[in-house]
Structures are given as C-alpha cells and as structure tokens.
Design a protein around this motif. Structure first.
Motif, PDB file in Angstrom:
ATOM      1  N   LEU A 125       0.827  -1.206   0.000  1.00 24.05           N
ATOM      2  CA  LEU A 125       0.000   0.000   0.000  1.00 24.05           C
ATOM      3  C   LEU A 125       0.863   1.259   0.000  1.00 24.05           C
ATOM      4  O   LEU A 125       0.556   2.232  -0.689  1.00 24.05           O
ATOM      5  N   LYS A 126       1.959   1.210   0.765  1.00 31.99           N
ATOM      6  CA  LYS A 126       2.858   2.377   0.811  1.00 31.99           C
ATOM      7  C   LYS A 126       3.445   2.635  -0.577  1.00 31.99           C
ATOM      8  O   LYS A 126       3.529   3.778  -1.018  1.00 31.99           O
ATOM      9  N   THR A 127       3.852   1.547  -1.245  1.00 30.03           N
ATOM     10  CA  THR A 127       4.386   1.679  -2.606  1.00 30.03           C
ATOM     11  C   THR A 127       3.335   2.292  -3.532  1.00 30.03           C
ATOM     12  O   THR A 127       3.625   3.183  -4.320  1.00 30.03           O
ATOM     13  N   GLU A 128       2.115   1.766  -3.410  1.00 32.57           N
ATOM     14  CA  GLU A 128       1.020   2.283  -4.247  1.00 32.57           C
ATOM     15  C   GLU A 128       0.767   3.763  -3.986  1.00 32.57           C
ATOM     16  O   GLU A 128       0.519   4.535  -4.906  1.00 32.57           O
ATOM     17  N   GLU A 129       0.852   4.141  -2.700  1.00 33.36           N
ATOM     18  CA  GLU A 129       0.627   5.551  -2.348  1.00 33.36           C
ATOM     19  C   GLU A 129       1.645   6.451  -3.033  1.00 33.36           C
ATOM     20  O   GLU A 129       1.300   7.512  -3.549  1.00 33.36           O
ATOM     21  N   VAL A 130       2.901   5.990  -3.047  1.00 37.43           N
ATOM     22  CA  VAL A 130       3.960   6.775  -3.700  1.00 37.43           C
ATOM     23  C   VAL A 130       3.677   6.883  -5.193  1.00 37.43           C
ATOM     24  O   VAL A 130       3.782   7.958  -5.781  1.00 37.43           O
ATOM     25  N   LEU A 131       3.295   5.738  -5.776  1.00 40.72           N
ATOM     26  CA  LEU A 131       2.991   5.727  -7.210  1.00 40.72           C
ATOM     27  C   LEU A 131       1.858   6.684  -7.548  1.00 40.72           C
ATOM     28  O   LEU A 131       1.927   7.440  -8.514  1.00 40.72           O
TER      29      LEU A 131
END
Ligand SMILES: [Zn+2]
Length: 280
Positions: A125-131
């Motif tokens: 989710l953190k990765t997705e948030e950055v994306l």
C-alpha cells in the motif's frame, strides 16, 4: 473581382489554419487521457488492496483476542490444578490444558502468518501511495502545460478570427458559408484555378460555357463537380483553343498540356480512373 479572388485566397489560408487549430484544441485534452486512466486504475487497485488489508487487520485483531482468551483459560486451568482432589479430575483438567495449549499453538501459527501478510500488504500500500502521488503530480504538470498549450492556441485563434473578419466584408455571406464548408470538409482548397477548362481542384473538364463564365470573371462561380470557387488562370499555350472547344470537342486537343496538369496535381486528385480513360 480580382480583389475578391485575392481576398478569398488569403481567407482560404486563414480558414485552413483555423480549422487545423480547432482540431488541435479539441484533440489536446486527449493527450492526458492515458495518464488519467493510469491514475484511475492505480486508485481503484489501491481501494481494493486497502479492503484486503482491512480484512487481514481485523483477522489479526481477532486472533490476538483469541490468543489472550486461550492464555487466560490455560492460566485458570493451571491454577485449578492446585485444588483438584481426584485422579479423574486431574486427567480431565490436564486434557483441558493440553487441548488449550494445542489451540494456542494453532492460533499463534495463524497469527504469525496473518501478521506477515499484513506487513506485506502494508508495504504494498505504501508503494502504491507513492505511485499514486507521483502520478498525480505528473498529471498536474501535464494539465498545466496543456493549459499553456491551449492558451497559445486560443491566442492564435483570436488572431486568425480577426484576420477572417477583415477579409470577409463585402463578400456574400452565403458564398463565405459555402467556401468555409468546402475547406472544412475536404481539408483542402476552397478556391482553385481553372486552367484551360479543367478545374484544378477536381481535374474535371468543365462545360465550355461554364469555363467561359469563369474566364469572364464578373461573378463568383463554383465548380459543379467539387463545389470549389473557380478563378481563371492563364496557362502556357493557346488558351483560347480550350475555350472554343465545346462539350463534344475532341479531348485530344488538350494534348500534353493536360497530362502535365494531371501529374503535377496528382496528390489531391481523386478521379484518376475517369482521367486515365482519356489518356490516349
Ligand atoms: Zn472542381
């Protein structure tokens, strides 16, 4: 009349540029559609993943409660050991404790598994948030430069409209309307020369009387085949010959002149079959 033809020729360039610009203004926002679609997809995926994360998080909380309950039960049973009096009681309680410990181990295993999964989902989710954030920034930049681009187009458009307004006064609005329509629909010229008695727009041979009207040039004449405005233009050689030729006149009279015309303008030429038949 010559002045009108000159104005129409200028107007034709202005209109062609205007229509091209209009198409660009309409197309421009589509440039961002790929970025917008990507962002929408990322957000949709994020919501789905977040829902899974929430489920796992609840499961972890539930397992922790269960673990606390079973530990409390074990503790209680162990204390109970102090007050048993018979072997039967001992065996029953011992079994209870062993079962509870077995259950505790199962819960611990489940909890470990779910916590690992929760941590992975969290990273994801953190990765997705950055994306998503990056994509939003890109889109925002894209929108800014798109707006600049559209502003430039609009400024150019205002300029073209002003030029258009200066060119049209004194010309019959109906003629202007037909002229605009032909330029817009064919993406090409609205005013073309008649060379000999051939329309330079569609390369059709005009009826002699008609071509003659164009030659006289005292009114605006539209090509009966391609609807373009016609003006007379001298061609090398004996022009008069062409004009004296009637409808049934020998096409052979056109000679090489005609073939040359045809080759020069082959790009916007759309009646090749009919002309090739004439190519003796
Ligand atoms: Zn024509």
């Amino acid at each position: 009349m010559l002045e009108v033809f000159d104005r129409l020729k200028t107007l034709q360039d202005v209109l062609a540029e205007k229509y091209e610009l209009q198409a660009k203004i309409e197309e421009a926002p589509k440039k961002l559609s790929t970025q917008e679609e990507l962002l929408a997809r990322l957000k949709k995926e994020y919501i789905e993943k977040n829902a899974i994360y929430e489920e796992v998080r609840k499961k972890v909380a539930r397992l922790k409660t269960e673990l606390a309950d079973v530990n409390a039960a074990i503790e209680k049973s162990e204390k109970g050991m102090d007050s048993i009096t018979t072997h039967r009681e001992y065996e029953a309680l011992d079994k209870e404790i062993n079962d509870a410990r077995e259950l505790e181990q199962t819960i611990r295993n489940d909890l470990k598994k779910e916590e690992k999964s929760l941590a992975e989902l969290n990273d994801n989710l953190k990765t997705e948030e950055v994306l998503i954030q990056r994509q939003e920034e890109e889109l925002s930049d894209g929108k800014k430069s798109l707006q600049d681009e559209i502003d430039q187009y609009n400024a150019k458009m205002d300029d073209l409209k002003k030029q258009e307004e200066e060119l049209v006064p004194g010309i019959d609005p109906e003629i202007i309307f037909k002229f605009q329509r032909i330029i817009r629909s064919k993406h090409s010229k609205g005013i073309v020369a008649v060379k000999g008695n051939v329309c330079d727009g569609c390369h059709m041979i005009l009826p002699a009387q008609f071509a003659n009207d164009v030659h006289v040039g005292d009114k605006i004449v539209f090509c009966p085949y391609c609807s373009r405005i016609l003006y007379y233009q001298e061609v090398d050689g004996a022009d008069e010959e062409y004009f004296q030729m009637d409808d049934t006149g020998s096409l052979a009279d056109l000679g090489d002149e005609f073939d040359d015309e045809y080759d020069e303008d082959s790009e916007d030429y759309d009646d090749s079959d009919s002309i090739k038949e004439l190519d003796y």
